[in-house]
Design an enzyme around this catalytic site. Structure first.
Site, PDB file in Angstrom:
ATOM      1  N   CYS A  10      23.759  25.201  41.491  1.00  0.00           N
ATOM      2  CA  CYS A  10      24.334  24.523  42.668  1.00  0.00           C
ATOM      3  C   CYS A  10      23.474  24.591  43.925  1.00  0.00           C
ATOM      4  O   CYS A  10      23.079  23.545  44.438  1.00  0.00           O
ATOM      5  CB  CYS A  10      25.725  25.074  42.932  1.00  0.00           C
ATOM      6  SG  CYS A  10      26.881  24.596  41.632  1.00  0.00           S
TER       7      CYS A  10
HETATM    8  P1  NAD Z   1      27.527  21.289  32.764  1.00  0.00           P
HETATM    9  O1  NAD Z   1      26.176  20.783  32.481  1.00  0.00           O
HETATM   10  O2  NAD Z   1      27.870  22.746  32.522  1.00  0.00           O
HETATM   11  O3  NAD Z   1      28.622  20.438  31.919  1.00  0.00           O
HETATM   12  C1  NAD Z   1      28.662  19.072  31.826  1.00  0.00           C
HETATM   13  C2  NAD Z   1      29.340  18.637  30.519  1.00  0.00           C
HETATM   14  O4  NAD Z   1      29.401  17.217  30.491  1.00  0.00           O
HETATM   15  C3  NAD Z   1      28.583  19.082  29.277  1.00  0.00           C
HETATM   16  O5  NAD Z   1      29.463  19.806  28.424  1.00  0.00           O
HETATM   17  C4  NAD Z   1      28.157  17.743  28.618  1.00  0.00           C
HETATM   18  O6  NAD Z   1      28.179  17.785  27.193  1.00  0.00           O
HETATM   19  C5  NAD Z   1      29.211  16.781  29.144  1.00  0.00           C
HETATM   20  N1  NAD Z   1      28.818  15.378  29.140  1.00  0.00           N
HETATM   21  C6  NAD Z   1      27.606  14.823  29.429  1.00  0.00           C
HETATM   22  N2  NAD Z   1      27.670  13.474  29.357  1.00  0.00           N
HETATM   23  C7  NAD Z   1      28.951  13.160  29.031  1.00  0.00           C
HETATM   24  C8  NAD Z   1      29.646  11.927  28.832  1.00  0.00           C
HETATM   25  N3  NAD Z   1      29.054  10.748  28.981  1.00  0.00           N
HETATM   26  N4  NAD Z   1      30.964  11.977  28.513  1.00  0.00           N
HETATM   27  C9  NAD Z   1      31.595  13.164  28.372  1.00  0.00           C
HETATM   28  N5  NAD Z   1      30.989  14.361  28.542  1.00  0.00           N
HETATM   29  C10 NAD Z   1      29.687  14.361  28.876  1.00  0.00           C
HETATM   30  O7  NAD Z   1      27.841  20.930  34.287  1.00  0.00           O
HETATM   31  P2  NAD Z   1      28.691  21.794  35.343  1.00  0.00           P
HETATM   32  O8  NAD Z   1      27.926  23.008  35.765  1.00  0.00           O
HETATM   33  O9  NAD Z   1      30.078  21.947  34.846  1.00  0.00           O
HETATM   34  O10 NAD Z   1      28.651  20.802  36.600  1.00  0.00           O
HETATM   35  C11 NAD Z   1      29.378  19.589  36.626  1.00  0.00           C
HETATM   36  C12 NAD Z   1      29.376  19.077  38.072  1.00  0.00           C
HETATM   37  O11 NAD Z   1      30.101  20.000  38.908  1.00  0.00           O
HETATM   38  C13 NAD Z   1      27.994  18.925  38.696  1.00  0.00           C
HETATM   39  O12 NAD Z   1      27.995  17.847  39.587  1.00  0.00           O
HETATM   40  C14 NAD Z   1      27.859  20.223  39.507  1.00  0.00           C
HETATM   41  O13 NAD Z   1      26.972  20.074  40.593  1.00  0.00           O
HETATM   42  C15 NAD Z   1      29.275  20.440  39.992  1.00  0.00           C
HETATM   43  N6  NAD Z   1      29.627  21.837  40.295  1.00  0.00           N
HETATM   44  C16 NAD Z   1      29.180  22.839  39.488  1.00  0.00           C
HETATM   45  C17 NAD Z   1      29.550  24.153  39.780  1.00  0.00           C
HETATM   46  C18 NAD Z   1      29.067  25.294  38.920  1.00  0.00           C
HETATM   47  O14 NAD Z   1      29.223  26.446  39.344  1.00  0.00           O
HETATM   48  N7  NAD Z   1      28.500  25.049  37.736  1.00  0.00           N
HETATM   49  C19 NAD Z   1      30.381  24.435  40.878  1.00  0.00           C
HETATM   50  C20 NAD Z   1      30.843  23.366  41.650  1.00  0.00           C
HETATM   51  C21 NAD Z   1      30.457  22.085  41.346  1.00  0.00           C
END
Ligand code: NAD
Length: 430
Positions: free
Chosen positions: A268
């Site tokens: 992040c």
């Molecule tokens: P991640 O990479 O852990 O997970 C994303 C998931 O989306 C994966 O499981 C992937 O298989 C799936 N995916 C990809 N393409 C897809 C599609 N077309 N249809 C369905 N599923 C699909 O990501 P994350 O860390 O959970 O982050 C997600 C968002 O949240 C990002 O924008 C991030 O900046 C934001 N965010 C993350 C955090 C954190 O601590 N990780 C905190 C706040 C906000």
């Protein structure tokens, strides 16, 4: 309520389990069948304290996972928890969330009645209303403001404490221009609001998008500022932690995020500061403070290695790297400070021996050539130096174990280890 979540990563899985625990009926949609199967078997696809228990309780009942987008048709609201990774220039790549919006829109053609789509991913202001909403509207054949409503609900959970953060939030930010979407989101969060009294920020979509970047930019800059001050302290032999304890008593500063050291990593802070800097430049504004925060952060691993160089030439020597995840409590190694530290050791010709309680498998994909061991003791055995990268409890508890090193040089990036006789100890900023 019936809720669908597209994307079952760190955010999607956590919020799905927590929504189910709040009494909602939840379906997680992910393209990765292995993740889907893991969730359906009642286990967490990621290491996150408390998540396994929630999934064990709710999987197969209030919570199911699927690869089939049709599952959204039985739900009233869909959250998009998809990756928005950084491009080479730092700006966010919205292609994954756009593709998911397209598929979601096509799926919603078959739905009679209203549907609310809420962006959970971190996106630059205007992404929801100017990029995602038109895709959803065109693909679904629905009309924005009539039977299709969009909103933005940024997520502030921190990996390692994600479940607790979600279930006991500082704030709930609901950004939308639609009364119907606002009502739906209030209904979604009502159990949490009633239980915790968390303040709700009712705002516009672009404000909600910006609040997330402002939050992370501010915190990243706070850490870099204390690291800047910490680096000056080190030059004078001043203990930056005593300084931080004192300034933290000032309620305008506050005590949190004042632990100087190796700096921030993870998925992040680096991504979000880069994205908002790139977006600012695109608007013709030079974000000097956030530029400096990033530069200070980028320099901390090199400072750690230069402290090592003062004591030992590590060429052909075993060097223990203690901690690989970007912080304790998670197996996430994205932008971990361990990466530049390992690269710096390799550039010096060292033999790297790494220990982490949960993140070794993830780091192995990036550095298959280094040795991974199951205990800090095994990492320290016969090592010429140890670098403390992540302050896991099993690392902060180390003491007599350093006596097994061939030369007990300990360079600490996290103020994890106590200075004592018998080890050559260097703290990064103390
Ligand atoms: P991640 O990479 O852990 O997970 C994303 C998931 O989306 C994966 O499981 C992937 O298989 C799936 N995916 C990809 N393409 C897809 C599609 N077309 N249809 C369905 N599923 C699909 O990501 P994350 O860390 O959970 O982050 C997600 C968002 O949240 C990002 O924008 C991030 O900046 C934001 N965010 C993350 C955090 C954190 O601590 N990780 C905190 C706040 C906000």
């Amino acid at each position: 309520m019936r809720i669908s979540i597209i994307g079952s990563g760190y955010v999607g899985t956590t919020i799905a389990a927590c929504f189910a625990d709040m009494g909602h009926e939840v379906v997680n949609v992910d393209v990765d069948a292995e993740i889907v199967n893991t969730i359906n078997s009642g286990r967490s696809p990621i290491h996150e304290p408390g998540l396994d228990e929630l999934l064990e309780n709710h999987s197969g009942e209030a919570l199911t996972a699927t690869t089939d987008y049709d599952a959204v048709l039985d739900t009233e609201v869909t959250f998009l928890a998809l990756p928005t990774p950084a491009r080479e220039d730092g700006s966010i790549d919205t292609s994954i969330i756009e593709a998911a919006a397209e598929t979601l829109g096509e799926t919603l053609q078959a739905k009679d009645g209203d549907h609310v789509v809420t962006t959970k991913s971190t996106v630059i202001p205007t992404t929801t209303s100017e990029t995602l909403a038109p895709i959803l509207e065109a693909a679904s054949g629905k009309t924005l403001g009539e039977d299709l409503h969009v909103a933005m609900n940024p997520e502030f959970l921190r990996e390692g404490t994600a479940v607790d953060d979600f279930l006991d939030p500082d704030k709930i930010v609901l950004g939308t221009d639609s009364d119907a979407a606002r009502k739906t989101l209030h209904d979604v969060f009502e159990p949490l609001i009633a239980e915790t009294g968390a303040p709700v920020v009712d705002t516009g979509i672009e404000e909600a998008e910006m609040i997330k970047y402002a939050n992370n930019g501010f915190l990243a800059a706070k850490v870099s500022l204390i690291n800047d001050i910490g680096n000056i302290c080190k030059e004078y032999g001043v203990d930056a932690y005593e300084v931080a304890d004192a300034i933290g008593l000032d309620d305008r500063i506050s005590a949190r995020f004042l632990r100087s050291g190796l700096g921030w990593g993870g998925s992040c802070f680096p991504k979000d500061t880069a994205a908002i800097r790139a977006a600012a430049r695109e608007q013709g504004y030079e974000p000097l403070m956030l530029d400096a925060a990033t530069e200070i952060n980028d320099r901390q691993p090199a400072r750690l290695l230069s402290l090592l160089d003062r004591h030992v030439d590590v060429a052909d020597e075993r060097v223990a790297v203690l901690g690989l995840s970007f912080k304790p409590g998670t197996d996430d190694i994205r932008n971990s400070r361990a990466i530049p530290v390992i690269e710096g050791l390799q550039a010096r010709g060292a033999t790297v021996v790494a220990y982490d309680p949960v993140a070794a498998d993830n780091m192995r994909k990036q550095f298959p050539e280094i040795e991974y061991v199951d205990s800090p003791e095994a990492a320290l055995d016969s090592a010429s130096a140890a670098l403390v990268v992540t302050d896991w409890p099993e690392i902060t508890a180390l003491d007599a174990e350093f006596d097994a090193m061939s030369t007990p040089v300990v360079v600490d990036g996290r103020r994890a280890i106590d200075r004592r006789d018998g080890i050559v100890y260097e703290g990064l900023t103390w």
